[in-house]
Design a protein around this motif. Structure first.
Motif, PDB file in Angstrom:
ATOM      1  N   PRO A  50       0.815  -1.230   0.000  1.00 33.58           N
ATOM      2  CA  PRO A  50       0.000   0.000   0.000  1.00 33.58           C
ATOM      3  C   PRO A  50       0.845   1.275   0.000  1.00 33.58           C
ATOM      4  O   PRO A  50       2.072   1.233   0.065  1.00 33.58           O
ATOM      5  CB  PRO A  50      -0.825  -0.122   1.280  1.00 33.58           C
ATOM      6  N   TYR A  51       0.152   2.383  -0.010  1.00 28.28           N
ATOM      7  CA  TYR A  51       0.748   3.699  -0.181  1.00 28.28           C
ATOM      8  C   TYR A  51       1.729   4.032   0.941  1.00 28.28           C
ATOM      9  O   TYR A  51       1.375   4.050   2.119  1.00 28.28           O
ATOM     10  CB  TYR A  51      -0.372   4.741  -0.218  1.00 28.28           C
ATOM     11  N   THR A 106       2.611  -5.925   2.545  1.00 29.05           N
ATOM     12  CA  THR A 106       1.341  -5.727   1.846  1.00 29.05           C
ATOM     13  C   THR A 106       1.275  -6.302   0.483  1.00 29.05           C
ATOM     14  O   THR A 106       2.243  -6.474  -0.154  1.00 29.05           O
ATOM     15  CB  THR A 106       1.144  -4.253   1.544  1.00 29.05           C
ATOM     16  N   SER A 196      -4.275  -2.818  -2.451  1.00 25.21           N
ATOM     17  CA  SER A 196      -4.504  -1.390  -2.360  1.00 25.21           C
ATOM     18  C   SER A 196      -3.664  -0.646  -3.408  1.00 25.21           C
ATOM     19  O   SER A 196      -3.749  -0.956  -4.596  1.00 25.21           O
ATOM     20  CB  SER A 196      -4.199  -0.917  -0.930  1.00 25.21           C
ATOM     21  N   TYR A 197      -2.853   0.315  -3.002  1.00 27.33           N
ATOM     22  CA  TYR A 197      -1.999   1.059  -3.931  1.00 27.33           C
ATOM     23  C   TYR A 197      -1.138   0.117  -4.768  1.00 27.33           C
ATOM     24  O   TYR A 197      -0.956   0.330  -5.979  1.00 27.33           O
ATOM     25  CB  TYR A 197      -1.121   2.011  -3.122  1.00 27.33           C
ATOM     26  N   SER A 228      -8.472  -5.319  -2.529  1.00 23.59           N
ATOM     27  CA  SER A 228      -8.899  -3.997  -2.061  1.00 23.59           C
ATOM     28  C   SER A 228      -8.467  -2.912  -3.038  1.00 23.59           C
ATOM     29  O   SER A 228      -7.792  -1.937  -2.663  1.00 23.59           O
ATOM     30  CB  SER A 228      -8.354  -3.722  -0.650  1.00 23.59           C
ATOM     31  N   TYR A 229      -8.855  -3.085  -4.289  1.00 27.37           N
ATOM     32  CA  TYR A 229      -8.433  -2.148  -5.339  1.00 27.37           C
ATOM     33  C   TYR A 229      -8.947  -0.746  -5.025  1.00 27.37           C
ATOM     34  O   TYR A 229     -10.145  -0.552  -4.810  1.00 27.37           O
ATOM     35  CB  TYR A 229      -8.962  -2.614  -6.690  1.00 27.37           C
ATOM     36  N   PRO A 230      -8.059   0.281  -5.009  1.00 27.31           N
ATOM     37  CA  PRO A 230      -8.451   1.609  -4.513  1.00 27.31           C
ATOM     38  C   PRO A 230      -9.028   2.522  -5.587  1.00 27.31           C
ATOM     39  O   PRO A 230      -8.624   3.676  -5.731  1.00 27.31           O
ATOM     40  CB  PRO A 230      -7.120   2.153  -3.984  1.00 27.31           C
ATOM     41  N   THR A 299     -12.535  -7.782  -2.517  1.00 29.49           N
ATOM     42  CA  THR A 299     -12.665  -6.569  -1.711  1.00 29.49           C
ATOM     43  C   THR A 299     -13.641  -6.805  -0.585  1.00 29.49           C
ATOM     44  O   THR A 299     -14.458  -7.723  -0.626  1.00 29.49           O
ATOM     45  CB  THR A 299     -13.142  -5.390  -2.603  1.00 29.49           C
ATOM     46  N   ASP A 303     -15.324  -1.759   2.725  1.00 24.37           N
ATOM     47  CA  ASP A 303     -14.088  -1.026   2.419  1.00 24.37           C
ATOM     48  C   ASP A 303     -14.321   0.465   2.625  1.00 24.37           C
ATOM     49  O   ASP A 303     -15.264   1.041   2.082  1.00 24.37           O
ATOM     50  CB  ASP A 303     -13.665  -1.318   0.973  1.00 24.37           C
ATOM     51  N   THR A 306     -13.213   2.385  -1.057  1.00 23.84           N
ATOM     52  CA  THR A 306     -13.848   2.040  -2.332  1.00 23.84           C
ATOM     53  C   THR A 306     -14.990   1.072  -2.054  1.00 23.84           C
ATOM     54  O   THR A 306     -14.756  -0.098  -1.720  1.00 23.84           O
ATOM     55  CB  THR A 306     -12.839   1.393  -3.303  1.00 23.84           C
ATOM     56  N   HIS A 351     -11.149  -2.418   4.429  1.00 23.71           N
ATOM     57  CA  HIS A 351     -10.039  -2.303   3.483  1.00 23.71           C
ATOM     58  C   HIS A 351      -8.807  -3.095   3.904  1.00 23.71           C
ATOM     59  O   HIS A 351      -8.053  -3.568   3.055  1.00 23.71           O
ATOM     60  CB  HIS A 351      -9.662  -0.827   3.327  1.00 23.71           C
TER      61      HIS A 351
END
Length: 374
Positions: A50-51, A106, A196-197, A228-230, A299, A303, A306, A351
């Motif tokens: 992730p981010y 992640t 995620s990211y 968990s596609y953002p 997902t 979440d 998203t 998420h």
């Protein structure tokens, strides 16, 4: 005298310079240990996180669960990508938590190359067994990787591609011997997975070339596993540049055209449009024009970033998956008619998948088994 047990995996930390600017990237490398005298081929897996500015690194519960799944699961697939629809499954309750450590991380993964052994079903179809060489990468500015997180995500795309190049060719130029030494006749594959990211980054990396040194060579069959596609916050993660990410993901998920100079092969300055085609039968005059891409999205129904509705709207636009007129509550699944795109929505999950990691990998395993059997 008692025998000394031989470890099944070897983990180490390596540092790889990013192919565009030489930024050193920290990578956790997991290699299977084999005592077999038979030649063994490997599937490369790249796991992204992730981010970074919000705490993302390869020390994450989802990445750790994915890493352990790839290390311990006995995966196999037909010698051509399956578009078999997964079997219908009912609701599933959480089966407990699994907190695994990597160094821990992640989840964005990319699988790349394949198969030590093969088996035939009663119908004669051939399946390939995978031994995974796994790289969990810390993007620039995360963990002990140098540099800073970029504003628009383009540098992280190059970081991700750098690790794929490392596994596939052993160099930044694509000209040296592969780290994934497969038997000459092995059917090779790739898989891009992300949490995620990391999933957003992975979804924009086209299938690798069969021969990295030849930009005209066919591309490898590729499975994308996107957790968990953002889609709802891509504007934030890319500082407003989400349009270019969506365009790239759409081209991949729909099997359309994209620019070959776009973070996939060594840059030559030539922006030649290339259709994503299968390499099945390459060199035999039986090349297939069918898309080589399949994707699994999973997902949580809750979440925070998203919603399932937002994700399905994104998939309708970018992957050709038509959502139902009314969404049901609880856990449910949806598959594109050709079976190439599948989405799982899991009840009472947010998420982050905290204490639900085991259910995540159980569903992933179930989807894989249902869609890749022969």
């Amino acid at each position: 005298m008692a025998s000394i047990p031989i470890p099944k995996r070897y983990r180490t930390i390596v540092y790889i310079p990013s192919r565009t600017d030489g930024t050193m990237l920290e990578v956790c490398l997991s290699i299977p240990m084999s005592t077999s005298s038979q030649p063994q081929a490997y599937t490369g897996v790249v796991i992204a996180h992730p981010y970074g500015p919000l705490g993302g690194s390869y020390n994450n519960n989802v990445v750790g669960a994915l890493l352990q799944w790839f290390e311990t699961s006995s995966l196999s697939a037909p010698t051509t990508l399956s578009t078999k629809k997964p079997k219908k499954a009912g609701k599933r309750n959480s089966s407990g938590s699994r907190k695994s450590s990597l160094d821990q991380d992640t989840g964005a993964a990319a699988i790349n190359a394949v198969s030590p052994t093969s088996a035939k079903s009663a119908g004669g179809a051939q399946a390939e067994s995978f031994a995974c060489v796994i790289c969990a990468v810390n993007f620039r500015g995360c963990g002990k990787s140098k540099g800073k997180t970029s504003w628009f995500g383009e540098a992280e795309r190059e970081d991700y591609q750098t690790v794929i190049d490392f596994l596939q060719s052993g160099s930044r130029t694509g000209t040296s011997t592969s780290h994934l030494n497969s038997p000459a006749d092995a059917e090779r594959r790739d898989s891009g997975t992300g949490f995620s990211y990391g999933g957003m980054i992975a979804s924009t990396i086209p299938p690798p070339l069969r021969n990295p040194a030849d930009p005209t060579s066919a591309r490898l069959p590729t499975t994308y596993i996107l957790i968990s596609y953002p889609a709802g916050v891509a504007w934030f993660l890319t500082s407003g540049a989400q349009g270019s990410f969506n365009k790239r993901a759409k081209a991949i998920l729909r099997g359309e055209q994209y620019q070959s100079g776009d973070a996939t092969t060594a840059k030559t300055g030539a922006e030649t449009a290339t259709t994503i085609e299968s390499d099945v039968g390459a060199g035999t005059g039986e090349e297939s024009k069918k898309s080589v891409v399949e994707a699994y999205f999973i997902t949580g129904a809750h979440d925070q970033f998203t919603s399932p509705k937002t994700l399905l709207n994104w998939l309708k636009t970018n992957a050709g998956l038509n959502p139902p007129n009314k969404l049901t509550s609880g856990s449910w699944a949806l598959t594109r008619p050709d079976g190439a795109i599948h989405v799982d929505v899991v009840e009472d999950v947010d998420h982050f998948w905290l204490d639900r990691e085991q259910e995540l990998v159980d569903r992933l395993q179930s989807w894989w088994s249902n869609t890749h059997s022969v």
